[in-house]
Design an enzyme around this catalytic site. Structure first.
Site, short mmCIF file in Angstrom:
data_model
loop_
_atom_site.label_atom_id
_atom_site.label_comp_id
_atom_site.label_asym_id
_atom_site.label_seq_id
_atom_site.Cartn_x
_atom_site.Cartn_y
_atom_site.Cartn_z
N ARG A 1 1.01 -1.15 0.13
CA ARG A 1 -0.11 0.00 0.16
C ARG A 1 0.93 1.29 -0.11
O ARG A 1 1.20 1.83 1.16
CB ARG A 1 -0.99 0.06 1.23
CG ARG A 1 -1.95 -1.12 1.14
CD ARG A 1 -2.74 -1.13 2.39
NE ARG A 1 -3.51 -2.53 2.55
CZ ARG A 1 -3.76 -3.20 3.59
NH1 ARG A 1 -3.58 -2.65 4.71
NH2 ARG A 1 -4.56 -4.28 3.56
N ASP B 1 2.33 4.98 -0.31
CA ASP B 1 1.81 6.17 0.13
C ASP B 1 1.53 7.24 -0.97
O ASP B 1 2.09 7.10 -2.01
CB ASP B 1 2.83 6.91 1.06
CG ASP B 1 2.81 6.21 2.59
OD1 ASP B 1 1.63 5.99 2.91
OD2 ASP B 1 3.88 6.42 3.23
N ARG C 1 12.40 5.29 3.13
CA ARG C 1 12.04 6.73 3.20
C ARG C 1 13.21 7.46 4.38
O ARG C 1 14.03 8.46 4.42
CB ARG C 1 10.82 7.50 3.20
CG ARG C 1 10.20 7.37 2.03
CD ARG C 1 8.59 7.64 1.67
NE ARG C 1 8.55 9.13 2.17
CZ ARG C 1 7.32 9.61 2.52
NH1 ARG C 1 6.26 8.54 2.39
NH2 ARG C 1 7.13 10.67 3.03
#
Lengths: 249, 249
Positions: A50, A52, A197
């Protein structure tokens, strides 16, 4: 009834991520709409990752079940005529009714791209994080070696993670310059929320000389999100590939 | 009064090309607006290459004259705060009042990018021409060798060309695969209207086996636009660099 596996590429710029949200355009909602136009069934796809809002993909995976007689291989062609051009189904195939890409062993490859020049490159602005800071790529690579292997990555997970365990295994990280970019390629058997990230944000701080490559060891040991670097912006991240490792397809 | 040289990068997707046209957004009109906001003078830039609608650039050049006291080197920073993010001034410098990038000897480098896969890559859709055809890159490179050097390129110019002579010199063409792309890099001392896009369209037909690499010789000799291939679409073309060859800057 058959189960169809889709390999999906998308430019995440104009979407609120993968997952269906009321009223927002998402990758999942576009896929559901296109599939339902073809099958006239109320189908909802189930995705492997999923991603972002703003994150891109060249190979996310999703499955759905259908009674449609159309061969699974033809779905890619049919869906692409009904999808916006920033989403493409690059492959479709039939899998066993038990198969789900989220519940089998996979190796995922992500790339985090930094446009590293005096000014942003307009042709890459949607797919990179821009920074004019000077980075020492060798230091970033050295730091990355400490992340490779099995570790508790709690320091590199969003505090909102719902994972039962924060132990994960990274199988490799490569930091390279290519043209006006720094590319951080991360491979592993599973990732925590925001993990790539945060790794990118931390490696960039090390590349900028804020702390030494060896300090990764202390950051890992601390198991404390506040010890790692910032979460690098979404638009620099691309999910490159999800490789299915076992033979259950 | 001083003359300022700008090096400009842009994503051409949302513009009607370089040149000012009534009512349409162009690169030139955005630059003029931004410069005039800073200098409060009625300045019009003069560009080196009037790229077509949809064509991109990493290094087009333009000059303008101003009485502003701002040092030429600072214009890049000041302009970028006032330009949309798909246009960036990547360098600004002072040049002599006689210098104009269109009237000095230059070597230009263009790249024509083809996304060559079964399905389009959403992350490259704005910067490549998509084709799923199988191409023989070696044949394309072989054909390209016949174009290198000084020739009458009338067959490779738009019939709307206003050039006095259609003789030009290409200094090199490289055809390469990179990732899911075929990249055609063309360097030369000057190009006719649509020349690179017609070269790309012709090399693609040769790569697809429509005619032999050697037929380039006949196409050149014919001096007839209808003998060459189609004009490849604008969005695949990027003006990479304009190198100033003489010492007049």
């Amino acid at each position: 009834m058959k189960r169809v596996l889709l390999k999906v590429a998308y430019d995440g710029t104009n979407y609120h991520g993968w997952q269906v949200q009321d009223g927002s355009a998402t990758i999942e909602s576009e896929l559901n709409r296109a599939i339902n136009e073809i099958t006239h069934e109320q189908i909802e796809v189930s995705g492997a990752s999923r991603t972002d809002a703003g994150v891109h993909a060249r190979g996310n995976l999703a499955v759905f079940d259908t009674n449609a007689r159309m061969p699974a291989e033809k779905f890619s062609y049919a869906l692409n005529t009904r999808l916006p051009e920033d989403i493409r189904v690059v492959e479709s195939s039939e899998v066993s009714m038990e198969f789900h890409p989220r519940f089998v062993d996979t190796e995922k490859t992500y790339m985090y791209r930094i446009c590293n020049a005096e000014f942003p490159d307009p042709l890459k602005r949607l797919y990179t994080f821009f920074s004019y800071t000077k980075y020492d790529v060798d230091k970033m690579q050295k730091a990355a070696e400490y992340l490779t292997g099995e570790h508790d990555f709690k320091s590199f997970a969003s505090i909102h993670t719902q994972a039962k365990t924060t132990v994960r295994e990274i199988t490799g990280i490569k930091v390279e310059r290519a043209d006006n970019e720094i590319q951080i390629t991360v491979k592993g058997y599973g990732f925590l929320y925001n993990m790539v990230r945060i790794i990118a944000g931390t490696l960039l701080e090390i590349g900028a000389g804020k702390y030494a490559p060896e300090s990764i060891k202390d950051i890992l040991e601390a198991c404390d999100r506040s010890k790692a670097g910032p979460t690098a912006p979404a638009q620099g991240l691309t999910l490159i590939e999800i490789k299915i490792l076992d033979g259950t397809v």
